[in-house]
Design an enzyme around this catalytic site. Sequence first.
Site, PDB file in Angstrom:
ATOM      1  N   HIS A 273     -54.254   9.196  -3.522  1.00 40.97           N
ATOM      2  CA  HIS A 273     -52.849   9.605  -3.642  1.00 40.97           C
ATOM      3  C   HIS A 273     -51.921   8.404  -3.431  1.00 40.97           C
ATOM      4  O   HIS A 273     -51.023   8.149  -4.229  1.00 40.97           O
ATOM      5  CB  HIS A 273     -52.548  10.701  -2.609  1.00 40.97           C
ATOM      6  CG  HIS A 273     -51.122  11.158  -2.593  1.00 40.97           C
ATOM      7  ND1 HIS A 273     -50.723  12.382  -3.073  1.00 40.97           N
ATOM      8  CD2 HIS A 273     -49.987  10.555  -2.149  1.00 40.97           C
ATOM      9  CE1 HIS A 273     -49.414  12.507  -2.934  1.00 40.97           C
ATOM     10  NE2 HIS A 273     -48.945  11.398  -2.365  1.00 40.97           N
ATOM     11  N   GLU A 274     -52.162   7.662  -2.359  1.00 44.16           N
ATOM     12  CA  GLU A 274     -51.289   6.528  -2.052  1.00 44.16           C
ATOM     13  C   GLU A 274     -51.380   5.434  -3.117  1.00 44.16           C
ATOM     14  O   GLU A 274     -50.382   4.797  -3.455  1.00 44.16           O
ATOM     15  CB  GLU A 274     -51.627   5.959  -0.676  1.00 44.16           C
ATOM     16  CG  GLU A 274     -51.397   6.924   0.479  1.00 44.16           C
ATOM     17  CD  GLU A 274     -49.977   7.460   0.543  1.00 44.16           C
ATOM     18  OE1 GLU A 274     -49.040   6.768   0.106  1.00 44.16           O
ATOM     19  OE2 GLU A 274     -49.804   8.586   1.027  1.00 44.16           O
TER      20      GLU A 274
ATOM     21  N   HIS B 177     -49.042   6.002  -5.874  1.00 48.86           N
ATOM     22  CA  HIS B 177     -47.718   5.442  -5.612  1.00 48.86           C
ATOM     23  C   HIS B 177     -47.716   3.931  -5.829  1.00 48.86           C
ATOM     24  O   HIS B 177     -46.777   3.369  -6.397  1.00 48.86           O
ATOM     25  CB  HIS B 177     -47.297   5.732  -4.171  1.00 48.86           C
ATOM     26  CG  HIS B 177     -47.053   7.189  -3.888  1.00 48.86           C
ATOM     27  ND1 HIS B 177     -46.377   8.006  -4.736  1.00 48.86           N
ATOM     28  CD2 HIS B 177     -47.404   7.952  -2.825  1.00 48.86           C
ATOM     29  CE1 HIS B 177     -46.306   9.224  -4.219  1.00 48.86           C
ATOM     30  NE2 HIS B 177     -46.929   9.220  -3.061  1.00 48.86           N
TER      31      HIS B 177
ATOM     32  N   HIS C 174     -44.178  11.837  -7.078  1.00 53.31           N
ATOM     33  CA  HIS C 174     -44.884  13.082  -6.845  1.00 53.31           C
ATOM     34  C   HIS C 174     -44.838  14.013  -8.040  1.00 53.31           C
ATOM     35  O   HIS C 174     -43.945  13.927  -8.892  1.00 53.31           O
ATOM     36  CB  HIS C 174     -44.312  13.795  -5.619  1.00 53.31           C
ATOM     37  CG  HIS C 174     -44.801  13.205  -4.344  1.00 53.31           C
ATOM     38  ND1 HIS C 174     -44.004  13.023  -3.243  1.00 53.31           N
ATOM     39  CD2 HIS C 174     -46.009  12.715  -3.998  1.00 53.31           C
ATOM     40  CE1 HIS C 174     -44.708  12.463  -2.269  1.00 53.31           C
ATOM     41  NE2 HIS C 174     -45.923  12.263  -2.712  1.00 53.31           N
TER      42      HIS C 174
END
Length: 506
Positions: free
Chosen positions: A229-230, A233, A239
């Site tokens: 997930h990170e 980014h 998101h």
Amino acid sequence: MERRKHFKTMSVVDFFWIVLVGCFALCHAAPTIAPTVSPVEENLAEDYISRFYADVGMTNSTLRRAVQSNFSQDLQAMQAFFGLEVTGVMNNETTTVMKEPRCGVSDISRYGHFSGRPKWEKRLITYRITQYTPDLTQSHVDSTIAQAFQLYSDVIPLNFKQVYSGKADIMILFKGGYHGDFYPFDGAGGVLAHANSPGRGQGGDTHFDDDETWTLSSRGVNLLLVAAHEFGHALGLDHSRDRRALMYPTYRYVNTNGYRLPDDDRRGVQALYGSRTPVPTTAPKPKPPPGPDPGPEPEEPTEDPEDPLPNPRDEQCSRELVFDAATSIRGDLFFFKNGYYWRKSTTTSGIRLTKVSTKWSQINSVDAAFEVPNKDVVCLFEGRQYWCIRSYAKTIISGYPKPLTNLGLPSSVSKVDAAVYVPTTGKTLIFVKNLYWSYDERRNQMDFGYPRSIILDFPGIGSKVDAAFENYGYLYFSDGPRQSEYNLPYKRVIRVLLNYGWLNCY
């Protein structure tokens, strides 16, 4: 200042907004808190907005005024995002959602990108882990971080490489509390991790709260899911509103066995970087040695349709594909399975499946294989015997097959699992069960002090090797369907791959 994303749990949750044209009346009243909401929950809601929604450039006094004036309309946006009844006032349903584990700020409806669509403008991204968590072994952290990056490199034309000194594009650390930026972690159960969007300086840097309990399972906090997930980014993804997406704000565990990037995230990252297309992964073929021109290489026969052996064609793009052996032959890669081999050529784009015995009539199946390029020799193992061939002519050298004992292996060895020649050392590593031997190609004899333990000398790759080969200076060790890209000088796993990825399966 770069935008930073957080995984968030129950103690303090973050706020995000979406632009909904014509949906909300502008409201500049003070925060409207339903009478049924307790003072504690009221403080939670105000802190939720002031900590995670406000402009990072605001002063504290300006921030507080902004929070008070926009609370109702911001709350409406939050309720709309989560599919709640849009009231603009706090209620039990809204409070429950605020307390769910989550990450960051979002203003999009499906996959989204940061403002300005920042992205990396190069194809090889380096990363360095400067501090590790004590919850997992260093090799487990390395392989899991590599696996998280691999989710993206499977679908976009970026490659990720771990480095061990100096400044990397993405700097990674595990540390609790204050850790050198303006976003200190808040202890166990709070923010899990955060990452910067792409850019110079601290762009892409990713931090994990070491007060959490990091695991590789459903217990504690799963490192693979949070890291993936990170890193979304760190590559430029904001998101997603899609609950099935990896980039959805809330953290939830899903089974990570065979985990692949969900469709929403794949489309988002491909919108930034494009799709990965098959490209040659090996060096160009070296020129043949001086001598008569052997003429064009004959077309290789394909499999015999009447052959009774199991045909591995249907396994080519299976994530569970296990190789029997692998080797390079003059720049091409050969992957062996059930008496056949796939050939990945540097000159043609397709992957060809060929029966071993139609190419080398004396050999039915290959257990292990290795190439010694400076000798123009490739050796193939089957059972207690091995054959060596001239790699430029692909013909078996006279005098073969020879017994395994000819290499110095003990007579108790009935089968070699894998073998690979290491150009930098001049040694051929021969793997049998959980042990390995080192054969010196210059002296043509086995080195003293062997066999040795695989798990001790090659940390991170497991206790056995099914297939092995060398490519671009790295060693590739397969254990079942899983493959480790290995840096031998540093004795570190660089990336964790799956075997099928070599066979143009994207």
